[in-house]
Design a protein around this motif. Structure first.
Motif, PDB file in Angstrom:
ATOM      1  N   ILE A 214       0.836  -1.205   0.000  1.00 35.91           N
ATOM      2  CA  ILE A 214       0.000   0.000   0.000  1.00 35.91           C
ATOM      3  C   ILE A 214       0.872   1.257   0.000  1.00 35.91           C
ATOM      4  CG2 ILE A 214      -1.622   1.351   1.391  1.00 35.91           C
ATOM      5  CD1 ILE A 214      -2.934  -1.325   2.147  1.00 35.91           C
TER       6      ILE A 214
ATOM      7  N   GLN B 241      -8.484  10.734  -1.173  1.00 38.45           N
ATOM      8  CA  GLN B 241      -9.026   9.901  -2.244  1.00 38.45           C
ATOM      9  C   GLN B 241      -7.938   9.019  -2.850  1.00 38.45           C
ATOM     10  OE1 GLN B 241      -9.505  13.264  -2.164  1.00 38.45           O
ATOM     11  NE2 GLN B 241     -11.694  13.452  -1.787  1.00 38.45           N
TER      12      GLN B 241
ATOM     13  N   PHE C  15      -7.172   6.183  -0.427  1.00 39.06           N
ATOM     14  CA  PHE C  15      -8.249   5.191  -0.516  1.00 39.06           C
ATOM     15  C   PHE C  15      -8.123   4.379  -1.807  1.00 39.06           C
ATOM     16  CE2 PHE C  15     -12.713   3.985  -1.408  1.00 39.06           C
ATOM     17  CZ  PHE C  15     -12.913   3.203  -0.278  1.00 39.06           C
ATOM     18  N   ALA C  16      -7.807   5.044  -2.909  1.00 39.82           N
ATOM     19  CA  ALA C  16      -7.617   4.344  -4.180  1.00 39.82           C
ATOM     20  C   ALA C  16      -6.420   3.404  -4.117  1.00 39.82           C
ATOM     21  CB  ALA C  16      -7.448   5.343  -5.316  1.00 39.82           C
TER      22      ALA C  16
ATOM     23  N   ILE D 223      -5.354   1.798  -1.508  1.00 38.25           N
ATOM     24  CA  ILE D 223      -5.785   0.612  -0.762  1.00 38.25           C
ATOM     25  C   ILE D 223      -6.661  -0.271  -1.640  1.00 38.25           C
ATOM     26  CG2 ILE D 223      -7.161  -0.181   1.198  1.00 38.25           C
ATOM     27  CD1 ILE D 223      -6.186   2.392   2.657  1.00 38.25           C
ATOM     28  N   LEU D 224      -7.551   0.342  -2.403  1.00 43.18           N
ATOM     29  CA  LEU D 224      -8.437  -0.437  -3.270  1.00 43.18           C
ATOM     30  C   LEU D 224      -7.675  -1.143  -4.389  1.00 43.18           C
ATOM     31  CD1 LEU D 224     -11.575   1.840  -3.624  1.00 43.18           C
ATOM     32  CD2 LEU D 224     -11.354  -0.275  -2.329  1.00 43.18           C
ATOM     33  N   PHE D 225      -6.638  -0.527  -4.920  1.00 45.78           N
ATOM     34  CA  PHE D 225      -5.851  -1.176  -5.970  1.00 45.78           C
ATOM     35  C   PHE D 225      -4.872  -2.190  -5.397  1.00 45.78           C
ATOM     36  CE2 PHE D 225      -6.755   2.655  -8.671  1.00 45.78           C
ATOM     37  CZ  PHE D 225      -7.524   1.964  -9.589  1.00 45.78           C
TER      38      PHE D 225
ATOM     39  N   ALA E 166      -4.873  -3.893  -2.401  1.00 44.62           N
ATOM     40  CA  ALA E 166      -5.384  -5.032  -1.632  1.00 44.62           C
ATOM     41  C   ALA E 166      -5.633  -6.281  -2.484  1.00 44.62           C
ATOM     42  CB  ALA E 166      -6.638  -4.622  -0.866  1.00 44.62           C
ATOM     43  N   PRO E 167      -6.383  -6.200  -3.577  1.00 45.31           N
ATOM     44  CA  PRO E 167      -6.592  -7.426  -4.354  1.00 45.31           C
ATOM     45  C   PRO E 167      -5.324  -7.935  -5.028  1.00 45.31           C
ATOM     46  CG  PRO E 167      -7.876  -5.610  -5.274  1.00 45.31           C
ATOM     47  CD  PRO E 167      -7.177  -5.096  -4.080  1.00 45.31           C
TER      48      PRO E 167
END
Length: 131
Positions: free
Chosen positions: A15, A32, A35-36, A38-40, A42-43
């Motif tokens: 991250i 933002q 947050f993006a 983390i969203l990118f 994590a998977p």
């Protein structure tokens, strides 16, 4: 227990690496973008560490060099796909960021390998048990 520690370490560093790459691409860090990141991340980290754990556990050829090479390739491919889908930067920047993503992923794969045990004989399939 080592897998959990290795996974969490790579997750946090992954991250932070994505946040660093976003800082290079966009110049400033906002909530933002964090947050993006983390969203990118994590998977990608979930998939990467799961594949790495399977390879580490079932391969008799799990070496540091192989982890670094496969980590680099995974990072380059994942970064190219994500930056190409977003289309927010120039093609030259996509290539440079993708190479940086590959280097970061290679470092993360090395960290995972070292924390996980760092020996090619550590996997369950690699051990010889005569029962």
């Amino acid at each position: 227990m080592r897998f959990i520690f290795a996974y969490l370490t790579v997750f946090v560093f992954g991250i932070l690496a994505v946040i660093g790459m976003e800082a290079i691409m966009y110049g400033e860090i906002t909530y933002q973008l964090v947050f993006a990141a983390i969203l990118f991340a994590a998977p990608l980290i979930l998939v990467g560490t799961t594949v790495a754990e399977m390879y580490y556990g079932f391969s008799k050829n799990a070496t540091t060099k192989r982890f670094i090479v496969w980590g680099f390739l995974f990072g380059v491919i994942a970064t190219v796909i994500i930056t190409s889908i977003l289309q927010l930067i120039s093609p030259v920047m996509v290539i440079l960021i993708s190479l940086l993503g590959g280097v970061m992923c290679a470092i993360l794969s090395w960290i995972f390998f070292v924390i996980r045990g760092g020996q090619k004989q550590s996997g369950k399939a690699a051990t010889n048990s005569n029962t």
